[in-house]
Design a protein around this motif. Structure first.
Motif, short mmCIF file in Angstrom:
data_model
loop_
_atom_site.label_atom_id
_atom_site.label_comp_id
_atom_site.label_asym_id
_atom_site.label_seq_id
_atom_site.Cartn_x
_atom_site.Cartn_y
_atom_site.Cartn_z
N LEU A 119 0.83 -1.20 0.00
CA LEU A 119 0.00 0.00 0.00
C LEU A 119 0.87 1.25 0.00
CD1 LEU A 119 -2.87 1.10 0.03
CD2 LEU A 119 -2.80 1.06 2.53
N LYS A 120 1.99 1.21 0.70
CA LYS A 120 2.92 2.33 0.72
C LYS A 120 3.48 2.58 -0.68
CE LYS A 120 7.20 3.92 2.91
NZ LYS A 120 8.28 3.58 3.87
N LYS A 121 3.84 1.51 -1.39
CA LYS A 121 4.35 1.65 -2.76
C LYS A 121 3.30 2.27 -3.67
CE LYS A 121 7.79 -2.05 -2.90
NZ LYS A 121 8.15 -3.36 -3.51
N LYS A 122 2.05 1.83 -3.53
CA LYS A 122 0.97 2.38 -4.35
C LYS A 122 0.82 3.89 -4.10
CE LYS A 122 -1.87 -1.83 -4.45
NZ LYS A 122 -2.34 -1.91 -5.83
N ALA A 123 0.90 4.27 -2.83
CA ALA A 123 0.77 5.69 -2.48
C ALA A 123 1.93 6.50 -3.05
CB ALA A 123 0.70 5.85 -0.96
N GLN A 124 3.13 5.92 -3.00
CA GLN A 124 4.31 6.62 -3.53
C GLN A 124 4.20 6.81 -5.05
OE1 GLN A 124 7.33 3.98 -2.03
NE2 GLN A 124 7.77 5.28 -0.25
N ILE A 125 3.71 5.78 -5.74
CA ILE A 125 3.53 5.88 -7.20
C ILE A 125 2.50 6.96 -7.54
CG2 ILE A 125 2.69 4.67 -9.25
CD1 ILE A 125 3.89 2.10 -8.00
N LEU A 126 1.38 6.95 -6.80
CA LEU A 126 0.33 7.93 -7.03
C LEU A 126 0.85 9.34 -6.76
CD1 LEU A 126 -2.66 8.31 -7.74
CD2 LEU A 126 -3.17 8.13 -5.30
N ARG A 127 1.61 9.50 -5.70
CA ARG A 127 2.16 10.81 -5.36
C ARG A 127 3.13 11.28 -6.43
NH1 ARG A 127 6.19 12.41 -0.57
NH2 ARG A 127 5.76 14.63 -0.51
N LYS A 128 3.91 10.35 -6.97
CA LYS A 128 4.89 10.69 -8.00
C LYS A 128 4.19 11.24 -9.25
CE LYS A 128 8.64 8.56 -10.66
NZ LYS A 128 9.38 7.30 -10.91
N PHE A 129 3.09 10.58 -9.64
CA PHE A 129 2.36 11.03 -10.83
C PHE A 129 1.65 12.36 -10.57
CE2 PHE A 129 2.82 6.63 -12.28
CZ PHE A 129 3.15 6.86 -13.62
N ASN A 130 1.17 12.56 -9.34
CA ASN A 130 0.52 13.82 -9.01
C ASN A 130 1.51 14.99 -9.03
OD1 ASN A 130 -2.01 12.74 -8.74
ND2 ASN A 130 -1.87 12.45 -6.52
N LEU A 131 2.75 14.71 -8.57
CA LEU A 131 3.76 15.76 -8.58
C LEU A 131 4.14 16.13 -10.00
CD1 LEU A 131 6.09 14.56 -5.66
CD2 LEU A 131 4.60 16.55 -5.68
N ARG A 132 4.10 15.17 -10.92
CA ARG A 132 4.39 15.46 -12.32
C ARG A 132 3.35 16.39 -12.92
NH1 ARG A 132 6.04 9.63 -15.03
NH2 ARG A 132 8.09 9.40 -14.03
N ASP A 133 2.09 16.17 -12.54
CA ASP A 133 1.01 17.01 -13.06
C ASP A 133 1.10 18.44 -12.51
OD1 ASP A 133 0.14 14.81 -14.40
OD2 ASP A 133 -1.40 14.28 -12.93
#
Length: 338
Positions: free
Chosen positions: A324-338
């Motif tokens: 779940l932590k990895k999923k959150a990190q991936i989601l955060r990474k894509f949000n930061l790109r946007d």
């Protein structure tokens, strides 16, 4: 002034369940300051383990939203990698079990092995060759013969024949490359007494199995849990006047054993609400109308995890947290790109 005392309670009434709705953002309410505060979260968040062994565990997860608790449950069931039989190469099978049924039975045998040493097998690549880094090899070679030393007059097939029953403990691990170092205890079935097939003289099974990593959403055989579930903590409040005497005994009988106690003065009290099944039996009796309030705590989850034996229940939960932590990190990474 907003009354928040019952905000985290699901109300259990005679004919309905109340306060089941949620806000658009869990834990945030209009006109109130609910900005994220790590220290405040640490104060309310708790994990209490009430039972833990190699096969099962029960623990309380307190202070999180249902979406988070359910994410852990779903990850435990379908996203934690384990090892299972995927390919079966049959040299000879003269038992009464068809090849495809036998292969299916073998695939469902839980295997005890640490999956962290293995890489993913590229099933979609036709040119991909199995290696010791992604494939574990098991062997099953059993032939049934007549037992010349069988006791006279016996009708038990186990005494009349050798290998009349084929069990999981007859599966042999054949280490490849560095696998002997990675799996010092071998790769073995969790339960050695699982019955694979029954044979009679002249019948035999000779096959090789290739085991690979997989997850439960691909096939149930890869799921590390037999079951993973949770329920909300039941709440029972005795309100109004005290319940005493014969009425206390009747009140106690409306709940499962151990939920309600009666003290030395004959007064009923809530002994252990977590044992309650929320049957609502007490609400059927008019004498208790307005004297008891049933509910469930919205942010208190009682988890029950039953492992297949491939890994321990505490490892399963820890891996679900990591995923779940990895999923959150991936989601955060894509949000930061946007």
């Amino acid at each position: 002034m907003v009354d928040t005392s019952l905000r985290n309670r699901v109300g259990i009434e005679f004919d309905r369940v109340t306060n089941v709705h949620s806000t658009d953002f869990p834990g945030y309410y209009p006109g109130e300051d609910h900005s994220w505060n790590l220290d405040k979260f640490k104060e309310s968040f708790k994990i209490n383990i009430s039972h833990l062994n190699q096969e099962s565990s029960t623990f309380d997860l307190i202070g999180v939203d249902a979406s988070v608790a359910n994410a852990f449950r779903r990850i435990m069931i379908s996203e934690i990698p384990t090892l299972a039989v995927e390919y079966v190469y049959i040299e000879n099978n003269t038992s009464i079990i068809q090849d495809e049924v036998l292969a299916h039975r073998l695939g469902l045998i839980p295997l005890r092995a640490n999956p962290d040493y293995l890489r993913w097998f590229k099933k979609d690549d036709p040119n991909f060759e199995p290696t010791d880094y992604d494939t574990v090899v098991l062997k099953l070679a059993v032939k049934c013969t007549t037992n010349a030393k069988a006791p006279a007059g016996t009708t038990d097939p186990k005494e009349l024949y050798n290998n009349a029953h084929v069990y999981a403990n007859q599966i042999v691990f054949e280490p490849q490359g560095r696998q002997e170092e990675w799996f010092p205890d071998g790769v073995v079935p969790v339960n050695p007494d699982i019955l694979v097939a029954k044979l009679r003289p002249g019948q035999e099974i000779d096959l090789t199995m290739h085991c690979i990593l997989g997850i439960g959403q691909d096939h149930a055989k890869f799921s590390p849990v037999a079951t993973a579930s949770y329920r909300l903590l039941p709440t029972i409040d005795i309100i109004g006047e005290k319940i005493t005497g014969e009425l206390a005994e009747k009140f106690k009988s409306c709940f499962p054993e151990g939920v309600i106690g009666i003290n030395s003065s004959g007064e009923a009290f809530v002994k252990d609400a977590r044992k309650d099944t929320v049957s609502r039996e007490v609400l059927r009796h008019p004498e208790f109308n307005g004297r008891v309030r049933l509910g469930r705590q919205r942010n208190h989850f009682i988890f029950s995890v039953e492992s297949t034996g491939a890994m321990t229940p505490d490892d399963i939960f820890i891996k679900s947290v990591q995923l779940l932590k990895k999923k959150a990190q991936i989601l955060r990474k894509f949000n930061l790109r946007d």
